[in-house]
Motif scaffolding. Structure first.
Motif, PDB file in Angstrom:
ATOM      1  N   GLU A  33     -23.166 -34.316 -11.385  1.00 36.41           N
ATOM      2  CA  GLU A  33     -21.713 -34.421 -11.444  1.00 36.41           C
ATOM      3  C   GLU A  33     -21.120 -33.722 -10.225  1.00 36.41           C
ATOM      4  N   TYR A  34     -19.929 -34.115  -9.826  1.00 34.97           N
ATOM      5  CA  TYR A  34     -19.282 -33.553  -8.651  1.00 34.97           C
ATOM      6  C   TYR A  34     -17.867 -33.108  -8.989  1.00 34.97           C
ATOM      7  N   ALA A  35     -17.426 -32.068  -8.245  1.00 38.72           N
ATOM      8  CA  ALA A  35     -16.024 -31.644  -8.293  1.00 38.72           C
ATOM      9  C   ALA A  35     -15.383 -32.082  -6.988  1.00 38.72           C
ATOM     10  N   GLU A  36     -14.238 -32.723  -7.082  1.00 41.14           N
ATOM     11  CA  GLU A  36     -13.554 -33.244  -5.899  1.00 41.14           C
ATOM     12  C   GLU A  36     -12.497 -32.229  -5.449  1.00 41.14           C
ATOM     13  N   ILE A  37     -12.613 -31.798  -4.187  1.00 38.53           N
ATOM     14  CA  ILE A  37     -11.668 -30.823  -3.635  1.00 38.53           C
ATOM     15  C   ILE A  37     -10.391 -31.556  -3.263  1.00 38.53           C
ATOM     16  N   LEU A  38      -9.268 -31.098  -3.814  1.00 35.17           N
ATOM     17  CA  LEU A  38      -7.986 -31.740  -3.549  1.00 35.17           C
ATOM     18  C   LEU A  38      -7.181 -31.000  -2.471  1.00 35.17           C
ATOM     19  N   ALA A  39      -7.202 -29.678  -2.473  1.00 35.57           N
ATOM     20  CA  ALA A  39      -6.412 -28.907  -1.491  1.00 35.57           C
ATOM     21  C   ALA A  39      -7.020 -27.527  -1.335  1.00 35.57           C
ATOM     22  N   VAL A  40      -6.905 -27.007  -0.114  1.00 31.51           N
ATOM     23  CA  VAL A  40      -7.355 -25.642   0.179  1.00 31.51           C
ATOM     24  C   VAL A  40      -6.210 -24.930   0.887  1.00 31.51           C
ATOM     25  N   GLN A  41      -5.728 -23.831   0.324  1.00 26.13           N
ATOM     26  CA  GLN A  41      -4.599 -23.092   0.881  1.00 26.13           C
ATOM     27  C   GLN A  41      -5.042 -21.676   1.266  1.00 26.13           C
ATOM     28  N   LEU A  42      -4.859 -21.351   2.549  1.00 24.61           N
ATOM     29  CA  LEU A  42      -5.184 -19.995   3.006  1.00 24.61           C
ATOM     30  C   LEU A  42      -4.146 -19.014   2.462  1.00 24.61           C
ATOM     31  N   VAL A  43      -4.627 -17.915   1.920  1.00 24.19           N
ATOM     32  CA  VAL A  43      -3.747 -16.893   1.342  1.00 24.19           C
ATOM     33  C   VAL A  43      -3.848 -15.638   2.208  1.00 24.19           C
ATOM     34  N   THR A  44      -2.722 -15.201   2.752  1.00 25.59           N
ATOM     35  CA  THR A  44      -2.692 -14.002   3.595  1.00 25.59           C
ATOM     36  C   THR A  44      -1.605 -13.054   3.107  1.00 25.59           C
ATOM     37  N   ARG A  45      -1.669 -11.845   3.634  1.00 23.66           N
ATOM     38  CA  ARG A  45      -0.609 -10.866   3.392  1.00 23.66           C
ATOM     39  C   ARG A  45      -0.377 -10.068   4.676  1.00 23.66           C
ATOM     40  N   THR A  46       0.825  -9.586   4.830  1.00 25.35           N
ATOM     41  CA  THR A  46       1.190  -8.809   6.017  1.00 25.35           C
ATOM     42  C   THR A  46       0.982  -7.327   5.728  1.00 25.35           C
ATOM     43  N   VAL A  47       0.185  -6.682   6.581  1.00 27.72           N
ATOM     44  CA  VAL A  47      -0.077  -5.248   6.421  1.00 27.72           C
ATOM     45  C   VAL A  47       0.329  -4.541   7.719  1.00 27.72           C
ATOM     46  N   GLU A  48       0.717  -3.280   7.597  1.00 26.27           N
ATOM     47  CA  GLU A  48       1.093  -2.467   8.757  1.00 26.27           C
ATOM     48  C   GLU A  48      -0.002  -1.448   9.039  1.00 26.27           C
ATOM     49  N   ARG A  49      -0.337  -1.338  10.300  1.00 22.18           N
ATOM     50  CA  ARG A  49      -1.350  -0.370  10.713  1.00 22.18           C
ATOM     51  C   ARG A  49      -0.772   0.508  11.821  1.00 22.18           C
ATOM     52  N   PRO A  50      -1.014   1.818  11.751  1.00 24.12           N
ATOM     53  CA  PRO A  50      -0.485   2.703  12.805  1.00 24.12           C
ATOM     54  C   PRO A  50      -1.325   2.593  14.075  1.00 24.12           C
ATOM     55  N   ARG A  51      -0.638   2.684  15.201  1.00 27.75           N
ATOM     56  CA  ARG A  51      -1.317   2.678  16.494  1.00 27.75           C
ATOM     57  C   ARG A  51      -0.618   3.654  17.429  1.00 27.75           C
ATOM     58  N   GLU A  52      -1.401   4.443  18.149  1.00 28.64           N
ATOM     59  CA  GLU A  52      -0.849   5.431  19.061  1.00 28.64           C
ATOM     60  C   GLU A  52      -0.621   4.803  20.437  1.00 28.64           C
ATOM     61  N   VAL A  53       0.596   4.957  20.936  1.00 28.62           N
ATOM     62  CA  VAL A  53       0.969   4.414  22.234  1.00 28.62           C
ATOM     63  C   VAL A  53       1.314   5.590  23.154  1.00 28.62           C
ATOM     64  N   CYS A  54       0.671   5.654  24.317  1.00 24.83           N
ATOM     65  CA  CYS A  54       0.898   6.745  25.269  1.00 24.83           C
ATOM     66  C   CYS A  54       1.403   6.152  26.588  1.00 24.83           C
ATOM     67  N   GLU A  55       2.285   6.894  27.244  1.00 25.12           N
ATOM     68  CA  GLU A  55       2.817   6.483  28.523  1.00 25.12           C
ATOM     69  C   GLU A  55       3.194   7.715  29.337  1.00 25.12           C
TER      70      GLU A  55
END
Length: 231
Positions: A33-55
């Motif tokens: 028996e087979y399962a037929e793939i109808l749709a694939v949706q990428l699921v993401t989330r926005t995350v914040e990461r700290p970064r040190e900036v020097c000048e």
């Protein structure tokens, strides 16, 4: 044998044959028996990461700097004093002048030997008086004399405010947004019914086999005859 008996026997045989065929079909293994793939949706989330900036940042700083400065300072030369201050410390000029004047005055007094004594006494007294007069005159001149002013160069330490530009490294922390993958929402059809499931990785084929009722999500795509998997 009657006709009804023949018909009944025939039906019985046919019924038993149908039951036997149905049992045989049940015992035969069913195809995959087979399962037929109808749709694939990428699921993401926005995350914040700290970064040190020097000048590098330039800024102006003020600082106190010691500087040696030449200064002309007046110095008073002391006026000469004491016997060394006079060109005639023994008052010879005054004594001689007084002796002459005193001798002349004494010579006019008396006569004979008394005149000589008066002349000698006048000379001695005139010499003493002349010396005293010279001393008083020189003392008065010394008091009236102005001291001489001289200048000498000296160095003084002074502080001056100076500005200079310095370069400093300044650092700060900034928050950057990143998209993080949560998974894949997969919609598929199995036995005519649409279902959905979240997977960590996307399915690799449009039709996935089902074994013992479980969809084989990690199955590789089917390769049909005459097809190649090379891109």
């Amino acid at each position: 044998m009657s006709k009804s008996i023949v018909v009944g026997a025939t039906l019985a045989v046919l019924g038993l044959g149908g039951l036997a065929f149905g049992a045989w079909q049940v015992q035969q293994p069913r195809g995959p028996e087979y399962a037929e793939i109808l749709a694939v949706q990428l699921v993401t989330r926005t995350v914040e990461r700290p970064r040190e900036v020097c000048e590098d940042v330039e800024r102006v700083v003020s600082e106190e700097v010691p500087v040696e400065v030449p200064v002309q300072v007046p110095v008073e030369a002391p006026a000469p004093s004491g016997p060394a201050a006079s060109r005639d410390p023994h008052r010879i000029v005054g004594g001689a002048a007084g002796a002459v004047v005193g001798g002349l005055l004494g010579n006019q007094i008396g006569g004979g030997s008394g005149k000589k004594l008066a002349t000698v006494a006048g000379a001695i007294g005139g010499a003493l008086a002349g010396r005293e007069v010279q001393e008083r005159v020189e003392a008065r001149q010394h008091a009236q004399a102005q001291p001489q002013v001289q200048y000498e160069t000296r160095y003084e330490t002074r502080y001056e405010t100076r500005e200079r530009v310095v370069t400093e490294e300044q650092c700060r922390t900034v928050m950057e947004e990143h998209e993080e993958t949560q998974g894949y929402d997969v919609t598929y059809r199995l036995d005519g019914e649409e279902q959905s499931r979240r997977l960590d990785t996307a399915p690799q084929a449009e039709r996935l086999p089902v074994i013992d009722g479980e969809v084989q999500w990690q199955a590789e795509p089917e390769v049909r005859e005459g097809e190649s998997t090379e891109v």
